[in-house]
Design an enzyme around this catalytic site. Structure first.
Site, PDB file in Angstrom:
ATOM      1  N   ARG A 130      -0.614  21.884  -0.251  1.00  0.00           N
ATOM      2  CA  ARG A 130      -1.354  21.128  -1.268  1.00  0.00           C
ATOM      3  C   ARG A 130      -0.543  20.980  -2.554  1.00  0.00           C
ATOM      4  O   ARG A 130      -0.795  20.112  -3.366  1.00  0.00           O
ATOM      5  CB  ARG A 130      -2.732  21.759  -1.516  1.00  0.00           C
ATOM      6  CG  ARG A 130      -3.610  20.942  -2.427  1.00  0.00           C
ATOM      7  CD  ARG A 130      -5.121  21.175  -2.280  1.00  0.00           C
ATOM      8  NE  ARG A 130      -5.521  22.405  -1.659  1.00  0.00           N
ATOM      9  CZ  ARG A 130      -5.514  23.599  -2.278  1.00  0.00           C
ATOM     10  NH1 ARG A 130      -5.131  23.695  -3.534  1.00  0.00           N
ATOM     11  NH2 ARG A 130      -5.891  24.669  -1.621  1.00  0.00           N
ATOM     12  N   TYR A 172      -8.379  -4.426  -8.998  1.00  0.00           N
ATOM     13  CA  TYR A 172      -8.714  -3.959  -7.660  1.00  0.00           C
ATOM     14  C   TYR A 172     -10.162  -3.462  -7.666  1.00  0.00           C
ATOM     15  O   TYR A 172     -10.568  -2.737  -8.550  1.00  0.00           O
ATOM     16  CB  TYR A 172      -7.755  -2.839  -7.236  1.00  0.00           C
ATOM     17  CG  TYR A 172      -7.946  -2.411  -5.808  1.00  0.00           C
ATOM     18  CD1 TYR A 172      -7.607  -3.252  -4.754  1.00  0.00           C
ATOM     19  CD2 TYR A 172      -8.474  -1.172  -5.509  1.00  0.00           C
ATOM     20  CE1 TYR A 172      -7.792  -2.866  -3.438  1.00  0.00           C
ATOM     21  CE2 TYR A 172      -8.656  -0.770  -4.193  1.00  0.00           C
ATOM     22  CZ  TYR A 172      -8.314  -1.618  -3.171  1.00  0.00           C
ATOM     23  OH  TYR A 172      -8.494  -1.228  -1.870  1.00  0.00           O
ATOM     24  N   ASP A 227      -0.469  -0.442 -12.977  1.00  0.00           N
ATOM     25  CA  ASP A 227      -0.534  -0.473 -11.515  1.00  0.00           C
ATOM     26  C   ASP A 227       0.340  -1.629 -11.071  1.00  0.00           C
ATOM     27  O   ASP A 227      -0.039  -2.800 -11.168  1.00  0.00           O
ATOM     28  CB  ASP A 227      -1.993  -0.673 -11.073  1.00  0.00           C
ATOM     29  CG  ASP A 227      -2.140  -0.775  -9.550  1.00  0.00           C
ATOM     30  OD1 ASP A 227      -1.129  -1.031  -8.872  1.00  0.00           O
ATOM     31  OD2 ASP A 227      -3.270  -0.608  -9.056  1.00  0.00           O
ATOM     32  N   LYS A 245       0.926  -0.431   0.389  1.00  0.00           N
ATOM     33  CA  LYS A 245       1.279  -1.847   0.383  1.00  0.00           C
ATOM     34  C   LYS A 245       2.800  -2.026   0.527  1.00  0.00           C
ATOM     35  O   LYS A 245       3.330  -1.723   1.562  1.00  0.00           O
ATOM     36  CB  LYS A 245       0.740  -2.497  -0.883  1.00  0.00           C
ATOM     37  CG  LYS A 245      -0.714  -2.107  -1.219  1.00  0.00           C
ATOM     38  CD  LYS A 245      -1.748  -2.633  -0.233  1.00  0.00           C
ATOM     39  CE  LYS A 245      -3.141  -2.033  -0.418  1.00  0.00           C
ATOM     40  NZ  LYS A 245      -3.716  -2.168  -1.754  1.00  0.00           N
TER      41      LYS A 245
HETATM   42  C1  LIG Z   1      -4.706  -1.487  -2.475  1.00  0.00           C
HETATM   43  C2  LIG Z   1      -4.689  -1.298  -3.909  1.00  0.00           C
HETATM   44  C3  LIG Z   1      -5.142  -0.120  -4.496  1.00  0.00           C
HETATM   45  C4  LIG Z   1      -5.732   1.004  -3.683  1.00  0.00           C
HETATM   46  O1  LIG Z   1      -4.785   1.594  -2.851  1.00  0.00           O
HETATM   47  P1  LIG Z   1      -5.153   2.306  -1.446  1.00  0.00           P
HETATM   48  O2  LIG Z   1      -3.844   2.794  -0.962  1.00  0.00           O
HETATM   49  O3  LIG Z   1      -5.779   1.270  -0.585  1.00  0.00           O
HETATM   50  O4  LIG Z   1      -6.119   3.401  -1.780  1.00  0.00           O
HETATM   51  C5  LIG Z   1      -5.065   0.008  -5.864  1.00  0.00           C
HETATM   52  N1  LIG Z   1      -4.558  -0.979  -6.633  1.00  0.00           N
HETATM   53  C6  LIG Z   1      -4.122  -2.144  -6.094  1.00  0.00           C
HETATM   54  C7  LIG Z   1      -3.576  -3.198  -6.978  1.00  0.00           C
HETATM   55  C8  LIG Z   1      -4.175  -2.339  -4.713  1.00  0.00           C
HETATM   56  O5  LIG Z   1      -3.761  -3.485  -4.187  1.00  0.00           O
END
Ligand SMILES: *Cc1c(COP(=O)(O)O)cnc(C)c1O
Length: 555
Positions: free
Chosen positions: A214, A267, A339, A364
């Protein structure tokens, strides 16, 4: 010698949690001050039921520390001042900048220990040794088999089943792990120590290793280090998903009664967390239009603790003026977190622009193959330390196998991003001139509301995701049906949520991500019936273009 270990009361080894004070948690990077560390570890041994070390126990203790003991004794001395902070199990929540001063109890115990040591005048011999050393010394001859191996030779079948053939700390197998061209998947939840002295050295920050899954894992750390290099970050932290990174970051950096600023296009689950979970802690969110830098400034003036926005945003590919906002954040002492899932470090490096933190859904582009889930945070150490401490408690740990897939994915990140950028820009260009398309959301187009701001901030392109709207009444039934005909008429992209993989993906937003949202909400967010989000994969550009054009014929 082994007898000596057996004599030790178990309590001697279990008191370590008390040493997790001053914002430091075991398994996480050690604090900078050696003096303070030393107290922590001494306490580990000394905070036991013994009144005063007897001479055998004393020798054992001394042995553990003998190597550097005298060098450090003066440090102990100079730091021994009557002091202040009471020890609490939850000392983790103390401000990280609590001064590293020994507590009164540590002070007294260490004093006692040091004076006992001086009185004894005994030679201080290192008697804590690794398996093989113990064996060599014990038998008085050199023997290449470790104590463990010899022990196993005479053990029962269950013991052999558990231990036989498992990892050796030397020899061919250990070397091969180091010599492998790829980072091995260290599929282990716990990490062991060759000896108690290694464990002590680890807790003192002088033996670089891992302790418990962890708090860290070698494969995961390798991925974090690659991210640190890509983002030019002081530190990085992987977690189980992008949402886990979002929620852990927000919970770690915001306190009750504080507020943050974010952008409207966002998001969906991030928005949900901001709107439904944070208010329970009386943390409020000020929402601004991505282009409205003046409102950002007004919010910062009112004392917002954190600015958090995507860049570009999801699903309308809006672009904030990060350069100006970062400067404002600096002026008002606001933490700035971007982000940059849609951009990646290939297109945008928020940290180099002065942001404090960058966040990614590693699911992604970083992973890039639609085969893993993880979240990434990178940036300033002071913030990463806070987040890592909470992460160790909340426990949103990425598994080592996903870390490996991420490592592997990131090797081709620039190659893939080049193709994603190119495909999306080409598609945006063609669609913007198509009679059946009302609007294309992609910042390479001069029609985009953030075109001029975007042009100056992105290095190589705007990523592989674009969205566009089928022509017609934005919330009419016919537009809805036309969107469905278009999506179902495509051959290459799969219909699905997510983005950033080598495979192209397409979704009609009101049928996928916002299916459960009433039209009233979608109107506010600009999610029209004909809004299509298209995540370009790395397929050949002409194939994608031809496919989209043929599907539009059916609309
Ligand atoms: C997909 C996404 C998230 C969340 O990520 P996960 O890996 O699906 O939990 C957060 N911010 C953006 C811009 C995203 O495209």
């Amino acid at each position: 010698m082994a007898e000596l270990f057996r004599q030790l009361p178990p309590a001697a080894f279990v008191s370590t949690p008390l040493t997790c004070s001053r914002g430091w948690t075991r398994g996480m990077p050690p604090p900078p001050s050696v003096g303070a560390l030393l107290f922590a570890s001494y306490k580990t041994y000394i905070g036991t039921p013994w009144e005063r070390p007897s001479s055998t126990k004393h020798r054992l203790l001394t042995g553990s520390f003998s190597k550097n003991f005298f060098k450090r004794k003066f440090l102990l001395r100079t730091s021994l001042k009557a002091s202040a902070v009471p020890i609490e199990e939850n000392a983790l929540f103390e401000e990280a900048n609590t001064p590293s001063v020994p507590t009164e109890s540590e002070d007294a115990t260490v004093r006692e220990y040091v004076s006992a040591l001086e009185e004894s005048g005994e030679p201080h011999v290192a008697i804590v040794q690794s398996d093989s050393q113990v064996l060599d010394n014990g038998l008085g001859k050199s023997n290449s088999k470790s104590r463990r191996e010899l022990f196993l030779r005479d053990s029962g079948s269950t013991t052999v089943a558990v231990h036989g053939g498992e990892q050796k700390r030397q020899g061919k197998k250990a070397r091969a792990i180091l010599d492998a061209i790829t980072m091995p998947i260290v599929q282990s939840s716990t990490f062991t120590f060759r000896s108690s002295s290694d464990c002590i050295a680890y807790n003192q920050g002088q033996y670089d290793s891992f302790e418990y899954g962890r708090y860290g894992n070698p494969t995961t750390r390798a991925a974090e280090e690659k991210i640190m290099m890509l983002e030019e970050a002081e530190d990085a932290l992987l977690s189980a998903s992008g949402m886990n990174s979002v929620t852990t970051m927000l919970l770690a950096l915001l306190s009750p009664n504080e507020c943050l600023v974010t952008t409207r296009d966002c998001y969906r689950r991030t928005r949900q967390f901001l709107q439904t979970i944070l208010p329970r802690m009386n943390i409020q969110t000020i929402v601004v239009d991505p282009a409205d830098t003046a409102s950002v400034e007004a919010a910062l003036k009112r004392g917002a603790r954190l600015f958090f926005s995507e860049m570009p945003t999801n699903p309308l590919i809006r672009v904030i003026d990060a350069e100006s906002i970062i400067q404002l954040c600096r002026r008002y002492g606001t933490i700035c977190c971007i982000d940059s899932t849609f951009a990646t470090a290939y297109n945008l490096k928020p940290l180099c622009m002065g942001a404090d933190l960058v966040l990614h859904s590693g699911t992604k582009y970083l992973g890039g193959h639609n085969d893993l889930m993880c979240g990434v945070l990178a940036g300033k150490k002071e913030f990463l330390e806070k987040i890592r401490s909470l992460h160790g408690i909340l426990g949103g740990v990425v598994d080592p196998h996903s870390s490996y897939l991420l490592l592997r994915g990131m090797k081709t990140l620039p190659l893939r991003m080049r193709a994603h950028n190119e495909n999306a820009a080409a598609l945006a260009q063609v669609l913007s001139q198509h009679p059946k398309i009302a609007k294309v959301h992609y910042p390479s187009l001069s029609s985009h509301p953030d075109y001029s701001v975007a042009k100056t901030q992105f290095k190589n392109g705007f990523g592989g995701v674009l969205s566009f709207e089928i022509r017609g009444d934005p919330f009419g039934m016919e537009t809805f049906a036309a969107g469905i005909r278009f999506v179902d008429g495509l051959s290459i992209p799969h219909i699905g949520p997510s983005l950033g993989g080598v495979e192209s993906l397409v979704e009609q937003v009101c049928v996928m991500g916002y299916f459960d949202q009433p039209q009233r909400v979608r109107r506010e967010l600009g999610i029209t019936n004909g809004l299509i989000r298209f995540s370009c994969g790395v397929e050949d550009k002409t194939d994608l273009l031809n496919d989209v054009l043929q599907a539009l014929e059916a609309v």
